[in-house]
Design an enzyme around this catalytic site. Structure first.
Site, PDB file in Angstrom:
ATOM      1  N   TRP A 102      65.363  19.147 123.869  1.00 36.44           N
ATOM      2  CA  TRP A 102      65.858  20.435 124.376  1.00 36.44           C
ATOM      3  C   TRP A 102      67.265  20.722 123.895  1.00 36.44           C
ATOM      4  O   TRP A 102      67.585  21.840 123.495  1.00 36.44           O
ATOM      5  CB  TRP A 102      65.750  20.499 125.900  1.00 36.44           C
ATOM      6  CG  TRP A 102      64.306  20.484 126.318  1.00 36.44           C
ATOM      7  CD1 TRP A 102      63.680  19.491 127.013  1.00 36.44           C
ATOM      8  CD2 TRP A 102      63.308  21.472 126.031  1.00 36.44           C
ATOM      9  NE1 TRP A 102      62.340  19.819 127.178  1.00 36.44           N
ATOM     10  CE2 TRP A 102      62.088  21.014 126.590  1.00 36.44           C
ATOM     11  CE3 TRP A 102      63.314  22.691 125.357  1.00 36.44           C
ATOM     12  CZ2 TRP A 102      60.888  21.742 126.486  1.00 36.44           C
ATOM     13  CZ3 TRP A 102      62.129  23.425 125.252  1.00 36.44           C
ATOM     14  CH2 TRP A 102      60.937  22.944 125.816  1.00 36.44           C
ATOM     15  N   ASP A 171      71.996  23.470 130.517  1.00 37.34           N
ATOM     16  CA  ASP A 171      70.572  23.747 130.690  1.00 37.34           C
ATOM     17  C   ASP A 171      70.085  22.794 131.779  1.00 37.34           C
ATOM     18  O   ASP A 171      69.990  21.597 131.564  1.00 37.34           O
ATOM     19  CB  ASP A 171      69.837  23.480 129.359  1.00 37.34           C
ATOM     20  CG  ASP A 171      68.327  23.613 129.493  1.00 37.34           C
ATOM     21  OD1 ASP A 171      67.832  23.958 130.590  1.00 37.34           O
ATOM     22  OD2 ASP A 171      67.627  23.381 128.474  1.00 37.34           O
ATOM     23  N   LYS A 195      59.858  24.565 136.728  1.00 35.84           N
ATOM     24  CA  LYS A 195      59.895  23.138 137.061  1.00 35.84           C
ATOM     25  C   LYS A 195      60.306  22.924 138.515  1.00 35.84           C
ATOM     26  O   LYS A 195      59.545  22.393 139.292  1.00 35.84           O
ATOM     27  CB  LYS A 195      60.807  22.393 136.099  1.00 35.84           C
ATOM     28  CG  LYS A 195      60.096  22.158 134.773  1.00 35.84           C
ATOM     29  CD  LYS A 195      60.925  22.423 133.555  1.00 35.84           C
ATOM     30  CE  LYS A 195      60.045  22.410 132.310  1.00 35.84           C
ATOM     31  NZ  LYS A 195      60.760  22.818 131.117  1.00 35.84           N
TER      32      LYS A 195
HETATM   33  C1  LIG Z   1      61.058  23.270 129.921  1.00 38.17           C
HETATM   34  C2  LIG Z   1      62.426  23.253 129.399  1.00 38.17           C
HETATM   35  C3  LIG Z   1      62.926  24.267 128.576  1.00 38.17           C
HETATM   36  C4  LIG Z   1      62.056  25.404 128.082  1.00 38.17           C
HETATM   37  O1  LIG Z   1      61.847  26.298 129.107  1.00 38.17           O
HETATM   38  P1  LIG Z   1      61.049  27.675 128.852  1.00 38.17           P
HETATM   39  O2  LIG Z   1      61.258  28.369 130.152  1.00 38.17           O
HETATM   40  O3  LIG Z   1      59.640  27.317 128.557  1.00 38.17           O
HETATM   41  O4  LIG Z   1      61.687  28.388 127.713  1.00 38.17           O
HETATM   42  C5  LIG Z   1      64.231  24.202 128.166  1.00 38.17           C
HETATM   43  N1  LIG Z   1      65.025  23.189 128.546  1.00 38.17           N
HETATM   44  C6  LIG Z   1      64.587  22.185 129.333  1.00 38.17           C
HETATM   45  C7  LIG Z   1      65.523  21.095 129.726  1.00 38.17           C
HETATM   46  C8  LIG Z   1      63.275  22.187 129.794  1.00 38.17           C
HETATM   47  O5  LIG Z   1      62.838  21.206 130.570  1.00 38.17           O
END
Ligand SMILES: *Cc1c(COP(=O)(O)O)cnc(C)c1O
Length: 358
Positions: A102, A171, A195
Protein backbone atom coordinates in the site's frame (compact mmCIF):
# COMPACT_ATOMS: atom_id res chain seq x y z
CA UNK A 1 -29.22 -17.91 10.85
CA UNK A 2 -25.82 -19.27 9.80
CA UNK A 3 -23.19 -16.55 10.10
CA UNK A 4 -19.69 -17.72 9.21
CA UNK A 5 -16.46 -16.33 10.66
CA UNK A 6 -15.33 -13.96 7.93
CA UNK A 7 -11.57 -13.41 8.07
CA UNK A 8 -11.66 -11.41 4.83
CA UNK A 9 -9.33 -8.40 4.54
CA UNK A 10 -11.96 -6.13 3.03
CA UNK A 11 -14.77 -5.70 2.46
CA UNK A 12 -14.85 -7.18 5.92
CA UNK A 13 -17.11 -8.37 8.69
CA UNK A 14 -19.60 -5.86 10.10
CA UNK A 15 -21.11 -5.96 13.60
CA UNK A 16 -24.24 -8.16 13.64
CA UNK A 17 -26.10 -5.48 15.60
CA UNK A 18 -25.37 -2.99 12.83
CA UNK A 19 -26.59 -5.33 10.10
CA UNK A 20 -29.76 -6.02 12.09
CA UNK A 21 -30.41 -2.36 12.64
CA UNK A 22 -29.90 -1.58 8.94
CA UNK A 23 -32.24 -4.48 8.13
CA UNK A 24 -34.92 -3.30 10.55
CA UNK A 25 -34.84 0.21 9.07
CA UNK A 26 -34.48 -0.82 5.46
CA UNK A 27 -38.07 -0.52 4.23
CA UNK A 28 -39.19 2.26 6.50
CA UNK A 29 -36.52 4.57 7.86
CA UNK A 30 -37.80 6.15 11.09
CA UNK A 31 -41.44 6.19 9.99
CA UNK A 32 -40.70 7.99 6.72
CA UNK A 33 -42.12 5.15 4.60
CA UNK A 34 -38.93 4.72 2.59
CA UNK A 35 -35.39 3.47 2.91
CA UNK A 36 -32.57 5.85 3.78
CA UNK A 37 -31.17 4.91 0.34
CA UNK A 38 -34.23 6.47 -1.27
CA UNK A 39 -34.07 9.75 0.63
CA UNK A 40 -32.70 12.94 -0.85
CA UNK A 41 -29.22 13.79 0.34
CA UNK A 42 -30.62 17.27 0.99
CA UNK A 43 -33.55 16.15 3.15
CA UNK A 44 -33.79 16.24 6.95
CA UNK A 45 -33.70 12.44 7.38
CA UNK A 46 -30.37 12.03 5.61
CA UNK A 47 -29.08 15.25 7.11
CA UNK A 48 -29.33 13.76 10.60
CA UNK A 49 -27.49 10.61 9.48
CA UNK A 50 -24.70 12.64 7.86
CA UNK A 51 -24.33 14.83 10.94
CA UNK A 52 -24.22 11.82 13.26
CA UNK A 53 -21.54 10.07 11.20
CA UNK A 54 -19.35 13.19 11.41
CA UNK A 55 -20.06 13.75 15.10
CA UNK A 56 -19.27 10.13 16.00
CA UNK A 57 -15.91 10.31 14.22
CA UNK A 58 -15.14 13.63 15.93
CA UNK A 59 -15.91 12.10 19.33
CA UNK A 60 -13.98 8.89 18.75
CA UNK A 61 -10.88 10.71 17.52
CA UNK A 62 -11.32 13.59 20.02
CA UNK A 63 -10.93 16.14 17.24
CA UNK A 64 -10.45 19.81 17.93
CA UNK A 65 -12.14 22.56 15.88
CA UNK A 66 -9.21 22.96 13.51
CA UNK A 67 -9.94 19.48 12.10
CA UNK A 68 -12.60 18.57 9.59
CA UNK A 69 -14.24 15.22 8.78
CA UNK A 70 -14.91 14.51 5.11
CA UNK A 71 -16.51 11.72 3.10
CA UNK A 72 -15.03 11.12 -0.33
CA UNK A 73 -15.67 8.44 -2.95
CA UNK A 74 -12.95 6.58 -4.80
CA UNK A 75 -11.68 4.65 -1.78
CA UNK A 76 -8.29 4.97 -0.17
CA UNK A 77 -6.81 4.55 -3.65
CA UNK A 78 -8.08 7.94 -4.78
CA UNK A 79 -6.54 9.44 -1.64
CA UNK A 80 -3.15 8.26 -2.90
CA UNK A 81 -3.62 10.90 -5.63
CA UNK A 82 -5.72 13.50 -3.80
CA UNK A 83 -3.15 13.96 -1.05
CA UNK A 84 -0.34 15.09 -3.38
CA UNK A 85 -2.79 16.96 -5.66
CA UNK A 86 -3.86 19.07 -2.71
CA UNK A 87 -0.81 19.24 -0.47
CA UNK A 88 2.20 19.08 -2.75
CA UNK A 89 2.80 22.46 -4.41
CA UNK A 90 4.87 23.01 -7.55
CA UNK A 91 8.58 22.55 -6.88
CA UNK A 92 7.99 21.02 -3.44
CA UNK A 93 8.88 17.56 -2.26
CA UNK A 94 7.15 15.11 0.06
CA UNK A 95 8.58 12.36 2.25
CA UNK A 96 7.11 8.88 1.85
CA UNK A 97 7.69 5.66 3.73
CA UNK A 98 7.37 2.57 1.59
CA UNK A 99 6.41 -0.16 4.05
CA UNK A 100 4.66 -2.59 1.70
CA UNK A 101 2.17 -2.92 -1.13
CA UNK A 102 0.00 0.00 0.00
CA UNK A 103 2.84 2.37 0.78
CA UNK A 104 4.26 1.52 -2.62
CA UNK A 105 1.02 2.48 -4.38
CA UNK A 106 0.91 5.78 -2.48
CA UNK A 107 4.46 6.55 -3.63
CA UNK A 108 3.59 5.78 -7.24
CA UNK A 109 0.69 8.22 -7.32
CA UNK A 110 2.58 10.98 -5.53
CA UNK A 111 5.36 10.81 -8.12
CA UNK A 112 2.83 11.95 -10.73
CA UNK A 113 2.51 15.28 -8.95
CA UNK A 114 5.87 16.23 -7.50
CA UNK A 115 9.17 15.20 -6.00
CA UNK A 116 9.01 12.22 -3.70
CA UNK A 117 11.73 11.27 -1.24
CA UNK A 118 11.34 7.68 -0.08
CA UNK A 119 12.75 8.16 3.42
CA UNK A 120 12.58 4.49 4.38
CA UNK A 121 11.86 1.36 2.42
CA UNK A 122 10.93 -1.86 4.15
CA UNK A 123 8.49 -2.81 1.41
CA UNK A 124 10.34 -5.93 0.32
CA UNK A 125 11.72 -7.00 3.72
CA UNK A 126 11.06 -10.57 4.85
CA UNK A 127 10.06 -10.95 7.65
CA UNK A 128 7.76 -7.98 7.04
CA UNK A 129 8.18 -4.90 9.21
CA UNK A 130 7.84 -1.16 9.56
CA UNK A 131 10.94 1.03 9.69
CA UNK A 132 12.16 2.21 13.08
CA UNK A 133 11.37 5.85 13.72
CA UNK A 134 15.03 6.65 14.32
CA UNK A 135 15.87 5.31 10.84
CA UNK A 136 13.62 7.79 9.01
CA UNK A 137 15.64 10.30 7.01
CA UNK A 138 13.22 13.21 7.18
CA UNK A 139 13.79 15.97 4.62
CA UNK A 140 13.85 19.50 6.03
CA UNK A 141 11.11 21.57 4.41
CA UNK A 142 9.11 18.60 3.10
CA UNK A 143 5.50 19.43 2.26
CA UNK A 144 4.35 16.44 4.35
CA UNK A 145 5.38 12.97 5.48
CA UNK A 146 3.27 10.00 4.37
CA UNK A 147 3.05 6.67 6.19
CA UNK A 148 0.79 3.60 6.10
CA UNK A 149 -0.20 2.87 9.70
CA UNK A 150 -1.01 -0.78 8.99
CA UNK A 151 0.16 -2.77 5.98
CA UNK A 152 -2.86 -4.96 5.36
CA UNK A 153 -1.07 -7.45 3.12
CA UNK A 154 2.22 -7.71 5.01
CA UNK A 155 0.57 -7.86 8.44
CA UNK A 156 2.82 -5.17 9.91
CA UNK A 157 1.74 -2.16 11.95
CA UNK A 158 3.26 1.06 13.15
CA UNK A 159 3.18 0.98 16.98
CA UNK A 160 4.56 4.41 17.88
CA UNK A 161 3.99 7.07 15.24
CA UNK A 162 6.96 9.25 14.25
CA UNK A 163 7.16 12.86 15.37
CA UNK A 164 7.58 15.04 12.32
CA UNK A 165 7.87 18.75 11.73
CA UNK A 166 6.05 18.55 8.38
CA UNK A 167 2.39 17.49 8.57
CA UNK A 168 2.12 13.74 9.08
CA UNK A 169 -0.27 12.03 6.64
CA UNK A 170 -1.40 8.46 7.26
CA UNK A 171 -3.27 5.84 5.32
CA UNK A 172 -5.15 4.21 8.18
CA UNK A 173 -7.49 2.13 6.03
CA UNK A 174 -6.95 -1.11 7.89
CA UNK A 175 -6.59 0.03 11.50
CA UNK A 176 -8.56 3.23 11.99
CA UNK A 177 -10.49 3.28 15.29
CA UNK A 178 -8.89 0.00 16.35
CA UNK A 179 -6.62 1.63 18.96
CA UNK A 180 -6.11 4.95 20.69
CA UNK A 181 -3.82 7.54 19.14
CA UNK A 182 -3.36 11.27 19.25
CA UNK A 183 -5.07 12.69 16.17
CA UNK A 184 -3.48 16.09 16.73
CA UNK A 185 -0.17 14.53 15.72
CA UNK A 186 -1.51 14.21 12.16
CA UNK A 187 -2.14 16.70 9.40
CA UNK A 188 -4.33 14.29 7.47
CA UNK A 189 -5.67 10.76 7.97
CA UNK A 190 -7.60 8.77 5.41
CA UNK A 191 -9.22 5.35 5.36
CA UNK A 192 -11.34 3.36 2.95
CA UNK A 193 -14.39 2.40 5.00
CA UNK A 194 -14.66 -1.27 4.12
CA UNK A 195 -12.28 -2.61 6.79
CA UNK A 196 -13.04 -0.98 10.11
CA UNK A 197 -15.74 1.58 9.37
CA UNK A 198 -18.52 0.18 7.21
CA UNK A 199 -19.19 -0.88 3.63
CA UNK A 200 -17.15 0.06 0.58
CA UNK A 201 -18.03 3.18 -1.40
CA UNK A 202 -16.73 5.85 0.94
CA UNK A 203 -13.39 6.94 2.31
CA UNK A 204 -13.08 8.89 5.51
CA UNK A 205 -10.73 11.87 5.46
CA UNK A 206 -9.82 13.72 8.65
CA UNK A 207 -7.61 16.74 8.13
CA UNK A 208 -6.40 20.00 9.54
CA UNK A 209 -8.51 22.51 7.64
CA UNK A 210 -5.69 24.92 6.87
CA UNK A 211 -3.92 22.27 4.76
CA UNK A 212 -6.77 22.42 2.24
CA UNK A 213 -5.72 25.98 1.38
CA UNK A 214 -2.60 24.75 -0.37
CA UNK A 215 -4.49 23.44 -3.41
CA UNK A 216 -3.73 24.81 -6.88
CA UNK A 217 -6.40 26.70 -8.83
CA UNK A 218 -6.51 24.17 -11.68
CA UNK A 219 -7.47 21.23 -9.50
CA UNK A 220 -10.87 19.80 -10.47
CA UNK A 221 -13.69 20.68 -8.08
CA UNK A 222 -14.34 17.09 -6.99
CA UNK A 223 -10.67 16.48 -6.24
CA UNK A 224 -10.19 19.45 -3.93
CA UNK A 225 -10.55 18.92 -0.18
CA UNK A 226 -11.64 22.57 -0.08
CA UNK A 227 -14.85 21.69 -1.92
CA UNK A 228 -15.67 18.96 0.59
CA UNK A 229 -14.99 21.32 3.50
CA UNK A 230 -17.07 24.16 2.08
CA UNK A 231 -19.98 21.89 1.15
CA UNK A 232 -19.82 19.54 4.17
CA UNK A 233 -19.12 16.63 1.76
CA UNK A 234 -22.42 17.40 0.03
CA UNK A 235 -21.23 19.14 -3.12
CA UNK A 236 -22.64 16.25 -5.12
CA UNK A 237 -24.61 13.16 -4.07
CA UNK A 238 -22.51 11.33 -1.49
CA UNK A 239 -22.68 7.52 -1.01
CA UNK A 240 -25.57 7.93 1.42
CA UNK A 241 -26.05 4.27 2.33
CA UNK A 242 -22.34 3.74 3.03
CA UNK A 243 -22.26 6.83 5.25
CA UNK A 244 -25.42 5.63 7.00
CA UNK A 245 -23.77 2.29 7.85
CA UNK A 246 -20.62 4.14 8.92
CA UNK A 247 -22.80 6.14 11.32
CA UNK A 248 -24.20 2.89 12.74
CA UNK A 249 -20.72 1.32 13.08
CA UNK A 250 -19.29 4.36 14.86
CA UNK A 251 -22.39 4.48 17.10
CA UNK A 252 -21.72 0.81 17.91
CA UNK A 253 -18.11 1.63 18.89
CA UNK A 254 -19.26 4.52 21.10
CA UNK A 255 -21.79 2.26 22.82
CA UNK A 256 -19.31 -0.58 23.34
CA UNK A 257 -16.72 1.92 24.53
CA UNK A 258 -13.58 2.54 22.51
CA UNK A 259 -11.36 1.40 25.41
CA UNK A 260 -13.20 -1.93 25.62
CA UNK A 261 -12.83 -2.35 21.88
CA UNK A 262 -9.09 -1.59 21.95
CA UNK A 263 -8.51 -4.10 24.76
CA UNK A 264 -10.55 -6.68 22.89
CA UNK A 265 -8.48 -6.12 19.73
CA UNK A 266 -5.20 -6.64 21.58
CA UNK A 267 -6.58 -9.77 23.28
CA UNK A 268 -7.86 -11.22 20.01
CA UNK A 269 -4.54 -10.74 18.21
CA UNK A 270 -2.63 -11.95 21.27
CA UNK A 271 -4.42 -15.29 21.22
CA UNK A 272 -3.46 -16.00 17.62
CA UNK A 273 0.13 -14.79 18.04
CA UNK A 274 0.47 -17.00 21.09
CA UNK A 275 -0.72 -19.96 19.04
CA UNK A 276 1.94 -19.11 16.43
CA UNK A 277 4.71 -18.67 18.98
CA UNK A 278 3.98 -21.88 20.83
CA UNK A 279 4.29 -23.94 17.65
CA UNK A 280 7.14 -24.75 15.30
CA UNK A 281 4.62 -25.75 12.63
CA UNK A 282 3.27 -22.23 12.06
CA UNK A 283 5.55 -19.30 11.35
CA UNK A 284 4.46 -15.67 11.67
CA UNK A 285 5.63 -13.50 8.76
CA UNK A 286 6.05 -10.15 10.56
CA UNK A 287 8.83 -9.02 12.90
CA UNK A 288 7.42 -9.29 16.44
CA UNK A 289 7.61 -5.62 17.41
CA UNK A 290 5.65 -4.63 14.29
CA UNK A 291 3.01 -7.36 14.30
CA UNK A 292 -0.39 -6.11 13.25
CA UNK A 293 -3.36 -6.51 15.58
CA UNK A 294 -5.66 -6.38 12.55
CA UNK A 295 -4.10 -8.65 9.90
CA UNK A 296 -2.26 -11.68 11.16
CA UNK A 297 -0.08 -13.28 8.53
CA UNK A 298 1.62 -16.66 8.81
CA UNK A 299 2.95 -19.62 6.87
CA UNK A 300 2.77 -23.38 7.15
CA UNK A 301 5.65 -25.71 6.23
CA UNK A 302 4.44 -26.17 2.62
CA UNK A 303 2.05 -24.53 0.18
CA UNK A 304 0.14 -27.82 -0.04
CA UNK A 305 -0.49 -27.69 3.70
CA UNK A 306 -1.57 -24.07 3.42
CA UNK A 307 -4.08 -25.00 0.77
CA UNK A 308 -5.41 -27.83 2.91
CA UNK A 309 -5.56 -25.53 5.95
CA UNK A 310 -7.68 -23.00 4.06
CA UNK A 311 -9.96 -25.72 2.69
CA UNK A 312 -10.51 -27.47 6.02
CA UNK A 313 -11.05 -24.19 7.87
CA UNK A 314 -13.63 -23.17 5.30
CA UNK A 315 -15.54 -26.41 5.87
CA UNK A 316 -15.74 -25.44 9.53
CA UNK A 317 -17.17 -22.00 8.76
CA UNK A 318 -13.90 -20.04 8.88
CA UNK A 319 -13.79 -18.17 5.58
CA UNK A 320 -11.32 -16.08 3.57
CA UNK A 321 -8.12 -17.11 5.36
CA UNK A 322 -6.10 -17.15 2.15
CA UNK A 323 -3.25 -14.64 2.15
CA UNK A 324 -3.15 -11.90 -0.48
CA UNK A 325 -2.46 -13.29 -3.94
CA UNK A 326 0.83 -11.39 -4.13
CA UNK A 327 2.33 -13.08 -1.05
CA UNK A 328 0.46 -16.33 -0.42
CA UNK A 329 0.33 -17.95 3.01
CA UNK A 330 -2.46 -17.41 5.52
CA UNK A 331 -3.97 -14.11 6.61
CA UNK A 332 -6.49 -13.80 9.41
CA UNK A 333 -8.01 -10.32 9.31
CA UNK A 334 -9.62 -9.62 12.65
CA UNK A 335 -10.93 -6.08 12.47
CA UNK A 336 -12.99 -4.33 15.16
CA UNK A 337 -16.18 -6.18 14.32
CA UNK A 338 -14.59 -9.62 14.17
CA UNK A 339 -15.98 -11.67 17.07
CA UNK A 340 -13.84 -13.17 19.85
CA UNK A 341 -15.58 -16.51 19.26
CA UNK A 342 -14.11 -16.59 15.75
CA UNK A 343 -10.60 -16.11 17.11
CA UNK A 344 -11.14 -18.94 19.62
CA UNK A 345 -12.44 -21.16 16.83
CA UNK A 346 -9.37 -20.44 14.70
CA UNK A 347 -6.93 -21.12 17.54
CA UNK A 348 -8.65 -24.45 18.31
CA UNK A 349 -8.59 -25.34 14.62
CA UNK A 350 -4.89 -24.47 14.34
CA UNK A 351 -4.01 -26.81 17.23
CA UNK A 352 -6.12 -29.59 15.78
CA UNK A 353 -4.70 -29.13 12.27
CA UNK A 354 -1.14 -29.24 13.58
CA UNK A 355 -1.86 -32.44 15.50
CA UNK A 356 -3.17 -34.11 12.35
CA UNK A 357 -0.61 -32.74 9.89
CA UNK A 358 2.42 -31.66 11.91
C1 LIG B 1 -7.54 -1.75 1.39
C2 LIG B 1 -6.50 -0.73 1.49
C3 LIG B 1 -6.37 0.29 0.54
C4 LIG B 1 -7.23 0.35 -0.70
O1 LIG B 1 -8.49 0.79 -0.36
P1 LIG B 1 -9.60 1.06 -1.50
O2 LIG B 1 -10.68 1.69 -0.69
O3 LIG B 1 -9.95 -0.25 -2.09
O4 LIG B 1 -9.03 1.99 -2.51
C5 LIG B 1 -5.40 1.24 0.72
N1 LIG B 1 -4.58 1.21 1.79
C6 LIG B 1 -4.67 0.24 2.72
C7 LIG B 1 -3.74 0.26 3.89
C8 LIG B 1 -5.63 -0.76 2.61
O5 LIG B 1 -5.72 -1.71 3.53
Amino acid sequence: MARVFNFGAGPAVLPVEVLQEAQAELLDFKGSGMSIMEHSHRGKEYDAVHAEAIENVRKLLKLTDDYTVLFVQGGASLQFAMVPMNLLGAGQSADYVNSGAWGDKAVKEAKLFGNVNVIANTGKDIPTRMPKNEDLKLTPGAAYVHITSNETIAGSQWKVFPKTEAPLVADMSSDILSRPFDASQFGLIYAGAQKNLGPSGVALVVMRKELAERVGAKTPTMLKYKTYIEENSLYNTPPTFSIYVLALVTRWILKLGPETLYRQNVDKAGKIYQALDSSSFYKGTAVKEFRSDMNITFRLPTEELEELFIKEASKQGMKALKGHRSVGGIRASIYNAFPVAGVDALVAFMKDFEKKNG
